[in-house]
Structure formats: structure tokens, C-alpha cells
Design a protein around this motif. Structure first.
Motif, mmCIF file in Angstrom:
data_model
loop_
_atom_site.group_PDB
_atom_site.id
_atom_site.type_symbol
_atom_site.label_atom_id
_atom_site.label_comp_id
_atom_site.label_asym_id
_atom_site.label_seq_id
_atom_site.Cartn_x
_atom_site.Cartn_y
_atom_site.Cartn_z
ATOM 1 N N GLN A 1 -11.407 20.703 -4.142
ATOM 2 C CA GLN A 1 -10.389 20.322 -3.163
ATOM 3 C C GLN A 1 -9.031 20.915 -3.510
ATOM 4 O OE1 GLN A 1 -10.874 15.983 -3.370
ATOM 5 N NE2 GLN A 1 -11.508 15.992 -1.231
ATOM 6 N N GLU A 2 -8.707 20.886 -4.790
ATOM 7 C CA GLU A 2 -7.380 21.348 -5.222
ATOM 8 C C GLU A 2 -7.233 22.855 -5.086
ATOM 9 O OE1 GLU A 2 -7.784 19.707 -9.048
ATOM 10 O OE2 GLU A 2 -7.381 17.643 -8.399
ATOM 11 N N VAL A 3 -8.260 23.594 -5.537
ATOM 12 C CA VAL A 3 -8.197 25.059 -5.457
ATOM 13 C C VAL A 3 -8.189 25.517 -4.001
ATOM 14 C CG1 VAL A 3 -9.439 27.190 -5.983
ATOM 15 C CG2 VAL A 3 -9.263 25.405 -7.713
ATOM 16 N N ILE A 4 -9.035 24.908 -3.176
ATOM 17 C CA ILE A 4 -9.080 25.291 -1.766
ATOM 18 C C ILE A 4 -7.795 24.867 -1.059
ATOM 19 C CG2 ILE A 4 -10.248 24.771 0.420
ATOM 20 C CD1 ILE A 4 -12.885 24.941 -1.104
ATOM 21 N N GLY A 5 -7.186 23.758 -1.495
ATOM 22 C CA GLY A 5 -5.878 23.375 -0.953
ATOM 23 C C GLY A 5 -4.833 24.444 -1.190
ATOM 24 N N LEU B 1 1.000 30.549 4.480
ATOM 25 C CA LEU B 1 2.237 31.272 4.147
ATOM 26 C C LEU B 1 2.139 32.754 4.495
ATOM 27 C CD1 LEU B 1 3.078 29.624 0.697
ATOM 28 C CD2 LEU B 1 4.444 29.439 2.794
ATOM 29 N N SER B 2 0.930 33.303 4.407
ATOM 30 C CA SER B 2 0.753 34.733 4.698
ATOM 31 C C SER B 2 0.346 34.978 6.151
ATOM 32 C CB SER B 2 -0.307 35.325 3.760
ATOM 33 O OG SER B 2 -1.578 34.750 4.030
ATOM 34 N N VAL B 3 0.400 33.953 6.974
ATOM 35 C CA VAL B 3 0.002 34.032 8.393
ATOM 36 C C VAL B 3 -1.416 34.612 8.508
ATOM 37 C CG1 VAL B 3 0.840 34.571 10.714
ATOM 38 C CG2 VAL B 3 2.422 34.578 8.803
ATOM 39 N N GLY B 4 -2.321 34.144 7.648
ATOM 40 C CA GLY B 4 -3.721 34.527 7.717
ATOM 41 C C GLY B 4 -4.072 35.811 7.010
ATOM 42 N N ARG B 5 -3.087 36.494 6.428
ATOM 43 C CA ARG B 5 -3.378 37.784 5.775
ATOM 44 C C ARG B 5 -4.184 37.597 4.482
ATOM 45 N NH1 ARG B 5 2.016 38.515 7.477
ATOM 46 N NH2 ARG B 5 2.237 40.091 9.127
ATOM 47 N N ILE B 6 -3.937 36.489 3.770
ATOM 48 C CA ILE B 6 -4.709 36.209 2.548
ATOM 49 C C ILE B 6 -5.888 35.322 2.927
ATOM 50 C CG2 ILE B 6 -4.686 35.149 0.261
ATOM 51 C CD1 ILE B 6 -1.722 35.718 0.076
ATOM 52 N N PRO B 7 -7.119 35.846 2.844
ATOM 53 C CA PRO B 7 -8.290 35.034 3.213
ATOM 54 C C PRO B 7 -8.494 33.898 2.216
ATOM 55 C CG PRO B 7 -8.987 37.082 2.208
ATOM 56 C CD PRO B 7 -7.494 37.184 2.368
ATOM 57 N N LEU B 8 -9.376 32.994 2.579
ATOM 58 C CA LEU B 8 -9.602 31.821 1.735
ATOM 59 C C LEU B 8 -10.077 32.225 0.343
ATOM 60 C CD1 LEU B 8 -9.384 28.743 2.082
ATOM 61 C CD2 LEU B 8 -11.823 28.701 2.562
ATOM 62 N N TRP B 9 -11.029 33.166 0.272
ATOM 63 C CA TRP B 9 -11.549 33.564 -1.036
ATOM 64 C C TRP B 9 -10.469 34.254 -1.877
ATOM 65 C CZ3 TRP B 9 -11.322 38.703 -2.226
ATOM 66 C CH2 TRP B 9 -11.247 39.611 -1.148
ATOM 67 N N GLY B 10 -9.568 34.987 -1.211
ATOM 68 C CA GLY B 10 -8.464 35.625 -1.929
ATOM 69 C C GLY B 10 -7.517 34.591 -2.514
ATOM 70 N N GLY B 11 -7.247 33.542 -1.731
ATOM 71 C CA GLY B 11 -6.396 32.467 -2.228
ATOM 72 C C GLY B 11 -7.009 31.739 -3.409
ATOM 73 N N VAL B 12 -8.343 31.594 -3.396
ATOM 74 C CA VAL B 12 -9.039 30.955 -4.513
ATOM 75 C C VAL B 12 -8.869 31.782 -5.784
ATOM 76 C CG1 VAL B 12 -11.335 30.401 -5.429
ATOM 77 C CG2 VAL B 12 -10.715 29.698 -3.113
ATOM 78 N N ILE C 1 -16.110 31.838 0.530
ATOM 79 C CA ILE C 1 -16.678 33.039 1.142
ATOM 80 C C ILE C 1 -17.442 32.710 2.416
ATOM 81 C CG2 ILE C 1 -18.381 34.883 0.816
ATOM 82 C CD1 ILE C 1 -17.576 34.859 -2.178
ATOM 83 N N PHE C 2 -18.199 31.609 2.377
ATOM 84 C CA PHE C 2 -19.103 31.319 3.500
ATOM 85 C C PHE C 2 -18.574 30.277 4.474
ATOM 86 C CE2 PHE C 2 -21.932 32.856 0.091
ATOM 87 C CZ PHE C 2 -22.495 33.937 0.758
ATOM 88 N N GLN C 3 -17.422 29.678 4.175
ATOM 89 C CA GLN C 3 -16.876 28.652 5.057
ATOM 90 C C GLN C 3 -15.574 29.142 5.664
ATOM 91 O OE1 GLN C 3 -17.495 26.204 7.070
ATOM 92 N NE2 GLN C 3 -17.846 24.529 5.629
ATOM 93 N N ASP C 4 -15.385 28.847 6.936
ATOM 94 C CA ASP C 4 -14.160 29.248 7.627
ATOM 95 C C ASP C 4 -13.031 28.293 7.266
ATOM 96 O OD1 ASP C 4 -12.236 29.234 10.084
ATOM 97 O OD2 ASP C 4 -13.382 31.081 10.261
ATOM 98 N N VAL C 5 -11.825 28.841 7.076
ATOM 99 C CA VAL C 5 -10.668 28.031 6.690
ATOM 100 C C VAL C 5 -10.350 26.953 7.727
ATOM 101 C CG1 VAL C 5 -8.940 29.524 7.764
ATOM 102 C CG2 VAL C 5 -8.313 28.165 5.765
#
Length: 542
Positions: free
Chosen positions: A151-155, A163-174, A412-416
Motif C-alpha cells: 500500500q505504501e509503495v503504490i501510494g 505529479l508527472s501528469v501520468g508520464r511516470i507509470p505505476l511500475w516506474g513510480g514503484v 505492471i499488471f494493474q491499472d493505476v
């Protein structure tokens, strides 16, 4: 020093205590080379002989409580807050207040165990439980830590995406979060107080970010105070009841009990001096009270913002403008549903993009700080239960890796935009692990052999037992509601089988706890051994 069974004979007499006394390593020779941890550096406590209360001493003890309070501000809690406001308005603020008070009382027990014994909860479990229960307990606590960590990492990843208006994908943020967590965790090499100051900075960022949203929305103060101090929920149904249960589950987290009992070891307290131990307990309780009061205010900010602005609203009421990033998530004819991600977007729709970015900064601070404390929890739990003496880097790498892989798979497999279901599952997972922290902490703080003069009195034994029972019952209800909503016979059968094993183990821990609380009629081993010893003596006499 290992556990001795209830009634184990010692020197020809019946041992009256189920638990053996504990002592922590006191010399460097007892530690393996290269082993270091958060409390390697001890903070000196100033001497103020003639003062009943000293702000200098309180400042010296300040730190562990604030690190502990971060678990009350993690992304899981923030999501619970915003959903509480959006679904029930101000009506469940009293539940949040009550859950925070219960949390404070439980954290008091954790701090006292660490101060009095010089060992944290996982270390005491290692010495007092037999091997098989100890390993099962460790696995259960690790599951809770993994769930919280995800939960914390995905948060954090969601905050970076906003903050990046979608430019950083979820896996990149992780990946970014995991990397910077490694960097920040080694701040204590520059001094423990600097690390604690960094956590204080992150809490300040959260207070300013969510406080800004609170001032912007201008909640009705009368409704807020009524919701906080009147324990009633007018017109509430199953949705609000489930949300109330979710608040308790989000606030009281199992790994935080283990964490707090370890953090208090960072202060230089002479455990042989009863006055110093008593004084440390007092100041740690004051510090924890202040820290949880601040965390409660931050949680109230979030609840109030969504209660005032979005309770009872539809998508068309709050997000009907074009050009706002992600506004397509809210079709005009839909009912408003929010989570951490959509909450930031809807704030941007309703109050402008500045509100969205400030919200994201607050979520980033919450996720980053709780990820760091979660990593510490993982280290302490693994060190304590398994008696590991690895190098610092190896321990951080292992505890991070345990949570990295499932989190990356989700990213990777779940949509933000569709993470609410996963968040509900992780809350249920953590709720199920709560007895594995609350029962041991009540057990050991009630055992005179472990706590000596600082063992729980009758009032605290009764109060602690009632609180543990209430919290566990609430969380079991939450689990049952979640499982019944799955509508799958196969899952029902699997849940029933797992429940039998789960309840058997909880029953075992409860039995240990009741014996330590003084319910001697349950001390079956003592009776058997006493009977066997009596028979031996009779045979010798004959």
C-alpha cells in the motif's frame, strides 16, 4: 533463554511462572561483526534531578513516537479517511478518534515492553514461544508487513503519477520509491537525531499539504465537532458500517506494535534503575500522545475535506470541466467514487490544479515516510524472530525484496485507476494479522517474570483484554464482510478451511495469554506435571 512450559519443574519445585525472564545483549562481543541497527546509537538523557517534568528530557525522548505515528498516516489510512468523508460525511469522526485512543493505549504497552526488558516484541517472542508457534507467528507478521508495504509503495507511485501528469507509470513510480527508500534509510549513519528530524520534516509536509486542502474547503466546524464527539451515525447503513470497521482496521496496524517496542531502545536508559525506567515510560507515553494527536489532526483534515466537498455528490457536481488532467475518470452520469488517485483528481476538478498537486505532495510524503518505517519493521521482526545477525545492507536488501516482487507485479499488471479492490484485499490481510501482535504484547506485558514490577496491574489486564477483544472482533467482522462479497463457492470453502487453522492458532495464543493473566485453571501443563511429580514422590516413598 527459551520458553519453559507452564508448571515446568525447576530444582525439584514446581515453576510458578510460565515465562522465563529476559535480558538483552549488553556487550559488543555478543553481537556479530558488522551487525548494526537503528538503535546502535543511543541518545543521552539529560539529568534533571529535582524536576518532576522536564522539557529537556521530553525532547531527548522525542523521536520514536513520531516514527511510530507515521503508520497512522500511511496511504492506506489516507484512503480510509477520504472514503469515510465521501461516504459518511462527518458522521464517523468519532470512530477515528476512538480508534486513535485505542491505538495509543496499545502503543503504550509496546513502548513499556521495550523500555523495561531492553528487547523488542519480536525478540521476546523468540525467547518465550516454542519453535513451531514462533515460526508461524513470524510468517503471519511478515504477511502484514508485506501488505502494508505494498500500500505504501503504490501510494508513492500514485503520487508520482499525479505529479508527472501520468508520464511516470505505476511500475516506474514503484522502482523510484524503492530506490530512494534505500538512500533515505542510511541517513541514520549521519546521526539518529538527523534521521528522526527527516521524519519530522515529512510529517510537517503532510500537515501543510492536507492542512492547505482543509483551509481551501472551509469545512463546517459545527458539523465537524458534532461528528467527532457524538458517537452516533444518523441514517447510516451497511456502507457506513463497513467504512467504520475499515477505519479501525486501517488505524491499528500489527507491525506498528513490533516497531514501537524496538524504537524505544534507542534511548540510553539504565534498566537496572527503577526510577529511570519509570521516567522513560512516562516520557515515552507523553511523546506518543503528542505524536498521535498530530496524526489524528492530519487524518481529520482529510476526512473533513471530502466530507464537506464531496459527501452526497455526483460526478457532474464536482468534475464537469474539460482540460483537467484525468477528468475523463468521472463520467457526468456516474456516482462519485474516490480513492487516493481519484481523490487527487477530483480535488483538481473542483478546486483547481494546485489542489491536485499539493494533494499529491502530501501522499508522496505519507508513502515515503511509511515505506521507510515499514522497512524498519521488517528488519526488527526478521532479526527478532529468526535471531539474524546479518550486515545492515543484507538485512535491508532482504526485507525490501520480500515486498518488491508482489508490488511490482501489481504495478505492471494493474491499472493505476483501478486499485481500490487491491487496497480492500490488503486491508483484510492486515486485519487478519492483528491478533498476532495484540495477543503477544498483552501476554508479555502482563507476565511478572518478564516485566517484574512493571507488569500490567488488574485494571490494565482487564482493559487490555477488552480492547484486544474488541479490535480483533471488529477486524474479523471486516474479513467476513469482504469474503461474503466475493460470491464464489470455491473461495468460501477455501476460506472455511483456512479459518479453522487460523482460529486454532489464535486460540493457542489466547490460551498462553490467559495463563499469563492469572487464569490458573487453564494451566493444564502445570496440572499434568504436578500430578506426575506427585506420583513420582509417592513411588519413591513406597
Amino acid at each position: 533463554k527459551h520458553v519453559q512450559g507452564p508448571g515446568a519443574p525447576e530444582n525439584g519445585a514446581i515453576q510458578r511462572h510460565q515465562y522465563s525472564s529476559v535480558s538483552s545483549p549488553s556487550t559488543p562481543s555478543e553481537q556479530d561483526l558488522g551487525f548494526s541497527t537503528y538503535y546502535e546509537e543511543k541518545v543521552h538523557i539529560p539529568e534533571d534531578v529535582n524536576q518532576m517534568f522536564s522539557f529537556r528530557k521530553l525532547w531527548a525522548f522525542t523521536g520514536p513516537g513520531f516514527l511510530m505515528s507515521i503508520a497512522y498516516l500511511d496511504p492506506g489510512n489516507i484512503e480510509s479517511d477520504l472514503q469515510s468523508g465521501a461516504k459518511a460525511g462527518f458522521k464517523l469522526l468519532w470512530v477515528l478518534l476512538l480508534a486513535t485512543i485505542i491505538g495509543l493505549l496499545l502503543q503504550r504497552l509496546a513502548a513499556r515492553l521495550g523500555v523495561v526488558t531492553g528487547m523488542h516484541l519480536a525478540e521476546v517472542c523468540n525467547r518465550q514461544y516454542p519453535t513451531v508457534p514462533r515460526i508461524i507467528l513470524w510468517l503471519m507478521v511478515e504477511l502484514a508487513i508485506i501488505g502494508s508495504d505494498m500500500q505504501e509503495v503504490i501510494g508513492c507511485a500514485i503520487a508520482l503519477n499525479l505529479l508527472s501528469v501520468g508520464r511516470i507509470p505505476l511500475w516506474g513510480g514503484v522502482l523510484i520509491t524503492i530506490t530512494d527508500t534505500f538512500v533515505f534509510l542510511f541517513l541514520d549513519k549521519y546521526g539518529l537525531r538527523k534521521l528522526e528530524a527527516f521524519f519530522g520534516f515529512l510529517i510537517t509536509v503532510m500537515a501543510l499539504s492536507f492542512g492547505y486542502e482543509y483551509v481551501l474547503v472551509k469545512p463546517d466546524q459545527g458539523d465537524l465537532l458534532k461528528g467527532m464527539f457524538v458517537p452516533y451515525c444518523a441514517g447510516c447503513g451497511p456502507v457506513q458500517l463497513e467504512q467504520a470497521v475499515g477505519i479501525v482496521g486501517a488505524v491499528i496496524m500489527p507491525h506498528n506494535i513490533y516497531l514501537h517496542s524496538a524504537l524505544v531502545k534507542s534511548r540510553d536508559v539504565d534498566r537496572k534503575n527503577k526510577k529511570e525506567v519509570k521516567e522513560a515510560n512516562k516520557y515515552f507515553f507523553i511523546e506518543s500522545s503528542v505524536a498521535l494527536f498530530i496524526s489524528f489532526l492530519i487524518n481529520v483534515f482529510v476526512v473533513a475535506v471530502f466530507a464537506q466537498a464531496f459527501y452526497g455528490k455526483s460526478n457532474a457536481d464536482v468534475c464537469n470541466e474539460t482540460g483537467i488532467p484525468h477528468s475523463d475518470l468521472f463520467p457526468p452520469n456516474g456516482t462519485l467514487e474516490v480513492d487516493i488517485y481519484k481523490g487527487g483528481v477530483v480535488l483538481g476538478c473542483y478546486f483547481g490544479q494546485a489542489a491536485l498537486y499539493i494533494w499529491a505532495i502530501g501522499i508522496l510524503a505519507a508513502g515515503q515516510s511509511s515505506t521507510m518505517t515499514g522497512t524498519y519493521s521488517g528488519q526488527f521482526v526478521m532479526e527478532g524472530f529468526l535471531n539474524l545477525r546479518w550486515s545492515r545492507f543484507a538485512r535491508v536488501l532482504l526485507t525490501r525484496s520480500i515486498a518488491i516482487f508482489p508490488t511490482l507485479l501489481v504495478a505492471i499488471f494493474q491499472d493505476v485507476q483501478h486499485l481500490t479492490g487491491m487496497n480492500d484485499f490488503l486491508n483484510v490481510l492486515q486485519s487478519m494479522q492483528l491478533p498476532f501482535a495484540l495477543i503477544p504484547i498483552l501476554t508479555f506485558t502482563s507476565a511478572t517474570a518478564i516485566m517484574n514490577d512493571f507488569a500490567n496491574g488488574y485494571v490494565w489486564k482487564i482493559l487490555g483484554g477488552i480492547l484486544t477483544l474488541i479490535v480483533c472482533a471488529i477486524n474479523i467482522y471486516f474479513v467476513v464482510v469482504y469474503v461474503t462479497s466475493l460470491n464464489s463457492v470455491a473461495l468460501y470453502v477455501m476460506s472455511a478451511l483456512l479459518s479453522v487453522a487460523y482460529l486454532c492458532f489464535v486460540g493457542y495464543l489466547v490460551w498462553h495469554c490467559l495463563v499469563s493473566l492469572g487464569v490458573s485453571c487453564l494451566d493444564f501443563r502445570s496440572r499434568v506435571r504436578h500430578s506426575a511429580l506427585t506420583e513420582e514422590q509417592a513411588d519413591d516413598d513406597s
